[in-house]
Design a protein around this motif. Structure first.
Motif, PDB file in Angstrom:
ATOM      1  N   ALA A 161       0.816  -1.216   0.000  1.00 58.70           N
ATOM      2  CA  ALA A 161       0.000   0.000   0.000  1.00 58.70           C
ATOM      3  C   ALA A 161       0.854   1.272   0.000  1.00 58.70           C
ATOM      4  O   ALA A 161       0.481   2.275  -0.614  1.00 58.70           O
ATOM      5  N   LEU A 162       2.001   1.245   0.706  1.00 61.85           N
ATOM      6  CA  LEU A 162       2.760   2.473   0.924  1.00 61.85           C
ATOM      7  C   LEU A 162       3.822   2.730  -0.133  1.00 61.85           C
ATOM      8  O   LEU A 162       4.246   3.872  -0.336  1.00 61.85           O
ATOM      9  N   GLU A 163       4.342   1.659  -0.749  1.00 63.12           N
ATOM     10  CA  GLU A 163       5.294   1.870  -1.825  1.00 63.12           C
ATOM     11  C   GLU A 163       4.527   2.118  -3.127  1.00 63.12           C
ATOM     12  O   GLU A 163       3.461   1.525  -3.334  1.00 63.12           O
ATOM     13  N   PRO A 164       4.949   2.966  -4.072  1.00 58.92           N
ATOM     14  CA  PRO A 164       6.239   3.693  -4.023  1.00 58.92           C
ATOM     15  C   PRO A 164       6.117   5.109  -3.455  1.00 58.92           C
ATOM     16  O   PRO A 164       7.034   5.910  -3.611  1.00 58.92           O
ATOM     17  N   GLU A 165       4.977   5.444  -2.820  1.00 63.41           N
ATOM     18  CA  GLU A 165       4.807   6.807  -2.317  1.00 63.41           C
ATOM     19  C   GLU A 165       5.795   7.123  -1.201  1.00 63.41           C
ATOM     20  O   GLU A 165       6.195   8.272  -1.019  1.00 63.41           O
ATOM     21  N   PHE A 166       6.160   6.083  -0.439  1.00 62.06           N
ATOM     22  CA  PHE A 166       7.093   6.283   0.668  1.00 62.06           C
ATOM     23  C   PHE A 166       8.290   5.348   0.499  1.00 62.06           C
ATOM     24  O   PHE A 166       8.198   4.298  -0.143  1.00 62.06           O
ATOM     25  N   ASP A 167       9.414   5.731   1.112  1.00 62.73           N
ATOM     26  CA  ASP A 167      10.596   4.881   1.188  1.00 62.73           C
ATOM     27  C   ASP A 167      10.437   4.025   2.451  1.00 62.73           C
ATOM     28  O   ASP A 167      10.564   4.536   3.566  1.00 62.73           O
ATOM     29  N   VAL A 168      10.131   2.734   2.263  1.00 67.69           N
ATOM     30  CA  VAL A 168       9.692   1.910   3.391  1.00 67.69           C
ATOM     31  C   VAL A 168      10.754   0.879   3.762  1.00 67.69           C
ATOM     32  O   VAL A 168      11.312   0.186   2.900  1.00 67.69           O
ATOM     33  N   GLN A 169      11.056   0.804   5.072  1.00 69.35           N
ATOM     34  CA  GLN A 169      11.843  -0.271   5.642  1.00 69.35           C
ATOM     35  C   GLN A 169      10.960  -1.003   6.658  1.00 69.35           C
ATOM     36  O   GLN A 169       9.937  -0.478   7.100  1.00 69.35           O
ATOM     37  N   PHE A 170      11.379  -2.206   7.042  1.00 72.97           N
ATOM     38  CA  PHE A 170      10.573  -2.883   8.060  1.00 72.97           C
ATOM     39  C   PHE A 170      11.458  -3.720   8.983  1.00 72.97           C
ATOM     40  O   PHE A 170      12.570  -4.121   8.636  1.00 72.97           O
ATOM     41  N   ALA A 171      10.929  -3.927  10.184  1.00 75.82           N
ATOM     42  CA  ALA A 171      11.545  -4.815  11.168  1.00 75.82           C
ATOM     43  C   ALA A 171      10.428  -5.679  11.755  1.00 75.82           C
ATOM     44  O   ALA A 171       9.289  -5.230  11.904  1.00 75.82           O
ATOM     45  N   THR A 172      10.744  -6.907  12.087  1.00 72.58           N
ATOM     46  CA  THR A 172       9.721  -7.841  12.567  1.00 72.58           C
ATOM     47  C   THR A 172       9.711  -7.995  14.081  1.00 72.58           C
ATOM     48  O   THR A 172       9.051  -8.883  14.606  1.00 72.58           O
ATOM     49  N   SER A 173      10.433  -7.148  14.778  1.00 72.57           N
ATOM     50  CA  SER A 173      10.390  -7.175  16.241  1.00 72.57           C
ATOM     51  C   SER A 173      10.909  -5.840  16.762  1.00 72.57           C
ATOM     52  O   SER A 173      11.583  -5.080  16.044  1.00 72.57           O
ATOM     53  N   GLY A 174      10.615  -5.577  18.026  1.00 72.93           N
ATOM     54  CA  GLY A 174      11.116  -4.355  18.636  1.00 72.93           C
ATOM     55  C   GLY A 174      12.627  -4.357  18.725  1.00 72.93           C
ATOM     56  O   GLY A 174      13.285  -3.325  18.519  1.00 72.93           O
ATOM     57  N   THR A 175      13.181  -5.513  19.040  1.00 77.41           N
ATOM     58  CA  THR A 175      14.642  -5.620  19.164  1.00 77.41           C
ATOM     59  C   THR A 175      15.315  -5.311  17.834  1.00 77.41           C
ATOM     60  O   THR A 175      16.312  -4.572  17.767  1.00 77.41           O
ATOM     61  N   GLU A 176      14.752  -5.866  16.743  1.00 75.71           N
ATOM     62  CA  GLU A 176      15.338  -5.620  15.428  1.00 75.71           C
ATOM     63  C   GLU A 176      15.231  -4.141  15.055  1.00 75.71           C
ATOM     64  O   GLU A 176      16.156  -3.563  14.474  1.00 75.71           O
ATOM     65  N   ALA A 177      14.117  -3.512  15.402  1.00 67.82           N
ATOM     66  CA  ALA A 177      13.941  -2.093  15.081  1.00 67.82           C
ATOM     67  C   ALA A 177      14.981  -1.238  15.794  1.00 67.82           C
ATOM     68  O   ALA A 177      15.597  -0.339  15.196  1.00 67.82           O
ATOM     69  N   LEU A 178      15.211  -1.520  17.090  1.00 67.29           N
ATOM     70  CA  LEU A 178      16.206  -0.757  17.843  1.00 67.29           C
ATOM     71  C   LEU A 178      17.610  -0.967  17.273  1.00 67.29           C
ATOM     72  O   LEU A 178      18.441  -0.048  17.248  1.00 67.29           O
ATOM     73  N   PHE A 179      17.867  -2.186  16.801  1.00 64.55           N
ATOM     74  CA  PHE A 179      19.181  -2.482  16.209  1.00 64.55           C
ATOM     75  C   PHE A 179      19.381  -1.666  14.921  1.00 64.55           C
ATOM     76  O   PHE A 179      20.452  -1.090  14.680  1.00 64.55           O
ATOM     77  N   LEU A 180      18.343  -1.584  14.076  1.00 68.09           N
ATOM     78  CA  LEU A 180      18.456  -0.822  12.835  1.00 68.09           C
ATOM     79  C   LEU A 180      18.712   0.659  13.120  1.00 68.09           C
ATOM     80  O   LEU A 180      19.523   1.321  12.447  1.00 68.09           O
ATOM     81  N   LEU A 181      17.995   1.172  14.116  1.00 72.34           N
ATOM     82  CA  LEU A 181      18.179   2.578  14.465  1.00 72.34           C
ATOM     83  C   LEU A 181      19.571   2.827  15.040  1.00 72.34           C
ATOM     84  O   LEU A 181      20.211   3.852  14.776  1.00 72.34           O
ATOM     85  N   GLU A 182      20.041   1.878  15.842  1.00 72.86           N
ATOM     86  CA  GLU A 182      21.388   1.984  16.404  1.00 72.86           C
ATOM     87  C   GLU A 182      22.436   1.954  15.297  1.00 72.86           C
ATOM     88  O   GLU A 182      23.486   2.613  15.384  1.00 72.86           O
ATOM     89  N   ALA A 183      22.125   1.195  14.234  1.00 71.94           N
ATOM     90  CA  ALA A 183      23.070   1.043  13.130  1.00 71.94           C
ATOM     91  C   ALA A 183      23.050   2.226  12.172  1.00 71.94           C
ATOM     92  O   ALA A 183      23.819   2.253  11.208  1.00 71.94           O
ATOM     93  N   GLY A 184      22.130   3.172  12.384  1.00 71.80           N
ATOM     94  CA  GLY A 184      22.157   4.376  11.569  1.00 71.80           C
ATOM     95  C   GLY A 184      20.938   4.605  10.700  1.00 71.80           C
ATOM     96  O   GLY A 184      20.901   5.580   9.921  1.00 71.80           O
ATOM     97  N   ALA A 185      19.942   3.759  10.781  1.00 70.62           N
ATOM     98  CA  ALA A 185      18.722   3.995  10.015  1.00 70.62           C
ATOM     99  C   ALA A 185      18.092   5.310  10.472  1.00 70.62           C
ATOM    100  O   ALA A 185      18.058   5.616  11.666  1.00 70.62           O
ATOM    101  N   GLN A 186      17.616   6.112   9.520  1.00 71.70           N
ATOM    102  CA  GLN A 186      17.070   7.427   9.843  1.00 71.70           C
ATOM    103  C   GLN A 186      15.672   7.597   9.235  1.00 71.70           C
ATOM    104  O   GLN A 186      15.492   8.328   8.256  1.00 71.70           O
ATOM    105  N   PRO A 187      14.671   6.946   9.795  1.00 73.43           N
ATOM    106  CA  PRO A 187      13.310   7.096   9.250  1.00 73.43           C
ATOM    107  C   PRO A 187      12.716   8.444   9.644  1.00 73.43           C
ATOM    108  O   PRO A 187      13.088   9.043  10.659  1.00 73.43           O
ATOM    109  N   ASP A 188      11.785   8.893   8.817  1.00 70.13           N
ATOM    110  CA  ASP A 188      11.045  10.109   9.159  1.00 70.13           C
ATOM    111  C   ASP A 188       9.861   9.787  10.069  1.00 70.13           C
ATOM    112  O   ASP A 188       9.431  10.623  10.873  1.00 70.13           O
ATOM    113  N   LEU A 189       9.312   8.602   9.910  1.00 71.96           N
ATOM    114  CA  LEU A 189       8.183   8.150  10.730  1.00 71.96           C
ATOM    115  C   LEU A 189       8.418   6.696  11.116  1.00 71.96           C
ATOM    116  O   LEU A 189       9.010   5.925  10.337  1.00 71.96           O
TER     117      LEU A 189
END
Length: 710
Positions: A27-55
């Motif tokens: 639904a969201l592509e291609p209007e948005f640049d979308v990444q995903f994580a399947t757990s809270g732990t994975e999401a925190l790891f991506l952000l720690e690694a430098g991911a910079q989402p707007d939302l």
């Protein structure tokens, strides 16, 4: 490194359900640049690694770490605290939404929301993020107020949402074109003024106090608010306010972004109305009735009072629908609702509701005595007995009302509704157009009815049914020419159950069809045996329920085939029907009767004289026999009205080519009077009670068959 203004907004989806992730990606592509994580732990790891989402679009219910904990950690980390978090969840609870917003989430979206709405809200938030970043970047570069307003003007002009800037003194310094389009106010109307000029008056002081408390504490407020356009029209908006601070940390500007959600609120209000109110009559529906009945009961329990519940069911409403159509039936229901409300309009505490179909209820709290409730029931009955004007036609119905009382009869809502329903059916059985108050005997009767209904389903297979036969004697010859097959049920626990008790139950629960098939098969086989032993002019009649002819009943083709298999002529069988069946206007019923007549099966009209006794039935349908009801025979004396009416029935029948059978003949005097008026047949205790098959066959063999006349 500065971001370009036209890049896609980056969204990080955090959801343990891959199916949900897939739907969102599609639904969201291609209007948005979308990444995903399947757990809270994975999401925190991506952000720690430098991911910079707007939302961050964050699921609440996840196994290793729920969304609330993820949000808490994000807001506690200086690197991620400013990333807007939007909860997307299957839960729909006010507490969870409040908790999530308190943690710092900017929005709370239900997964059940249409995807178009989800995208629109994400688009709004993404646009706000991008606009805020552009505004902050420009403000950081241009310190002067003129330059700040110039930058704000460029941002405002590009936005489809209404925007305004308010200074530290809470005075409007700029508005964008969308603001003008949405509110009708131009810059000359609002610049330099307090934003409260937009207030609609719907919100009290506490609402605005909470808003300012949030702005002072966090610099941000988000929510829904009702404001007023310049033309006086009220509208709903989704409003986001963010604060821009100067280098000293003091308020420099507040930026408000809003979109018009009036249509959305109207849709939500409609959904809420439909969930609690009946769309046709606009009365409370079953759900709201249950809530109000529970509240009234709780209040009565606390105050040691009582609550009466009236259960209203219209009599003969089906005939209105069948003859005038469902559109006129709906119009009648609207008028019924109006009349019932008119009967109780003097009291604001009384609730009138529609349960569905032609069923209505009235809750009467704090009544003084049953005479008050009964007066109300009588007033409703009298009001509904008046004719209803439906277009250019008049329709007539009546009402049967059941009454039950809390806490006398039941202590909960379900019990009250059940009791009132039982009392209403008691009113119908008592003749309709009246009311009955619940009593414990009704509960016992209903319990027994349920037990009998369950037992009746197995009665055929269990071999509990029997046929008894009552002789029908020809007056002219004194011979037994016919027999009426009468159903008997011998239950191992209940003993012999009266047909008057179990036949209506069989009709209601649908067992009448298999029971009717069993009666036909048994009677037809017996008729074949007696034909071979006692001659071809002997006839067996069976009673047929209207339910067997109506929708969902048998087509009777198998019955006629079975007669052929047994080598029986159709004249060996007669069907006894009632006027109730002939009153039904369904053409299929007439076709089924014609099917029997074509096969030679004769038709007897039972209980003649006790119903409508319309000559139109005798004209429209081919009837062979009229059966004079036992109530006429019982009261028959030479000068009685029963005798005169019976004489008129016989005379009319003979002129129409019909034979007449008198039921319930018990005395020689009754026999003599029937003979005097030319009645063709009689049956009753004067000759014999209904007999089991073997006993009846013995009667046929006896010499008494040759001369049974008194």
């Amino acid at each position: 490194m500065n971001e370009t203004d036209d890049r896609q907004a980056r969204i990080l989806i955090v959801d343990d359900a891959l199916a949900n992730v897939g739907l969102l990606l599609d639904a969201l592509e291609p209007e948005f640049d979308v990444q995903f994580a399947t757990s809270g732990t994975e999401a925190l790891f991506l952000l720690e690694a430098g991911a910079q989402p707007d939302l961050i679009l964050l699921d609440v219910a996840m196994p290793d770490m729920d969304g609330f904990e993820v949000c808490r950690r994000l807001k506690a980390d200086g690197r991620t605290r400013d990333i807007p978090v939007i909860f997307l969840t299957a839960e729909d609870g006010e507490h969870d939404e409040t908790f999530g917003l308190a943690l710092g989430a900017v929005d709370y979206i239900a997964k059940s929301s249409p995807m178009a709405i989800v995208k629109a809200r994400l688009r709004n938030h993404a646009r706000l993020v991008m606009q805020e970043r552009r505004l902050q970047r420009e403000i950081a570069e241009h310190k002067a107020a003129r330059e700040q307003l110039q930058v704000a003007g460029m941002v405002f002009s590009a936005s489809s949402e209404g925007m305004l800037l308010v200074n530290a003194d809470n005075r409007i310094v700029a508005v964008n074109p969308a603001f003008v389009a949405l509110t009708g106010y131009g810059p000359e109307d609002v610049v330099g003024k307090d934003p409260k000029l937009l207030q609609s008056g719907r919100h009290g002081p506490a609402f605005y106090q909470a808003m300012w408390a949030a702005l002072e504490a966090t610099g941000t407020w988000r929510g829904e608010i009702w404001n007023r356009r310049r033309n006086g029209e009220e509208y709903a908006e989704h409003l986001t306010i963010n604060t821009i601070y100067d280098e000293a940390g003091k308020v420099h500007l507040r930026v408000a972004l809003f979109s018009d959600i009036t249509e959305k609120k109207a849709s939500e209000a409609l959904i809420e109305f439909q969930s609690c109110y009946d769309a046709l009559t606009r009365l409370p529906n079953r759900r709201l009735l249950a809530e109000r009945l529970a509240l009234a009961s709780e209040r009565a329990h606390r105050d040691r009072g009582r609550v009466a519940l009236l259960y209203i069911d219209l009599d003969h409403f089906k005939e209105v629908n069948d003859t005038l159509g469902h559109h006129q039936g709906d119009a009648l229901l609207v008028q019924v609702a109006h009349r019932v409300r008119r009967c109780v309009r003097e009291s604001e505490t009384v609730t009138v509701a529609r349960l569905g179909g032609d069923e209505f209820t009235v809750i009467v709290p704090d009544f003084e005595g049953m005479d008050e409730v009964e007066r109300l029931a009588r007033a409703i009955i009298d009001s509904l007995s008046e004719p209803f004007r439906l277009g250019d036609q008049l329709a007539h119905v009546s009402a049967s009302i059941g009454i039950t009382v809390f806490p006398d009869d039941a202590a909960d809502t379900d019990g009250l509704l059940r009791n009132a329903d039982q009392a209403m059916y008691a009113a119908k059985r008592a003749g309709r157009n009246g009311y009955q108050a619940f009593n414990p005997e009704m509960q016992r009767a209903m319990s027994m009815r349920v037990r009998l209904s369950q037992a009746l389903r197995d009665a055929v297979q269990a071999g509990q049914l029997r046929l008894h036969y009552q002789p029908i004697v020809e007056l002219a010859s004194g011979r037994v020419r016919k027999a009426e097959a009468l159903l008997r049920w011998e239950h191992p626990e209940f003993g012999e159950v009266s047909p008057a008790a179990f036949i209506p139950i069989a009709e209601d629960c649908g067992s009448i069809h298999c029971i009717g098939d069993w009666v036909f098969e048994r009677a037809a086989c017996q008729a074949a045996r007696w034909r071979s032993r006692f001659g071809t002019d002997f006839q067996v009649s069976i009673n047929v329920s209207p339910r067997q002819f109506q929708a969902g009943g048998r087509d009777f083709g198998r019955w006629l085939e079975r007669l052929g298999e047994l080598g029986l002529d159709g004249s060996m069988l007669a069907l006894e029907i009632t006027e109730t069946l002939l009153m039904d206007t369904d053409q299929a019923i007439a076709d089924k009767l014609a099917q029997f007549r074509a096969a030679g099966v004769q038709i007897a009209l039972d209980d003649f004289g006790t119903g409508y006794s319309s000559l139109a039935y005798l004209k429209e349908f081919r009837i062979d026999y009229l059966k004079i009801d036992r109530t006429f025979v019982r009261d028959m004396t030479p000068d009685s009205k029963s005798f005169l009416l019976s004489e008129a029935i016989v005379t009319m029948a003979h002129r129409l080519g019909l034979k007449v059978i008198a039921e319930g003949v018990e005395t020689p005097q009754q026999y003599a009077l029937l003979e005097r008026i030319g009645c063709d047949y009689f049956q009753g205790y004067l000759f014999s009670r209904p007999l089991p098959e073997d006993a009846f066959e013995g009667l046929l063999r006896s010499a008494s068959c040759e001369a049974v006349c008194p």
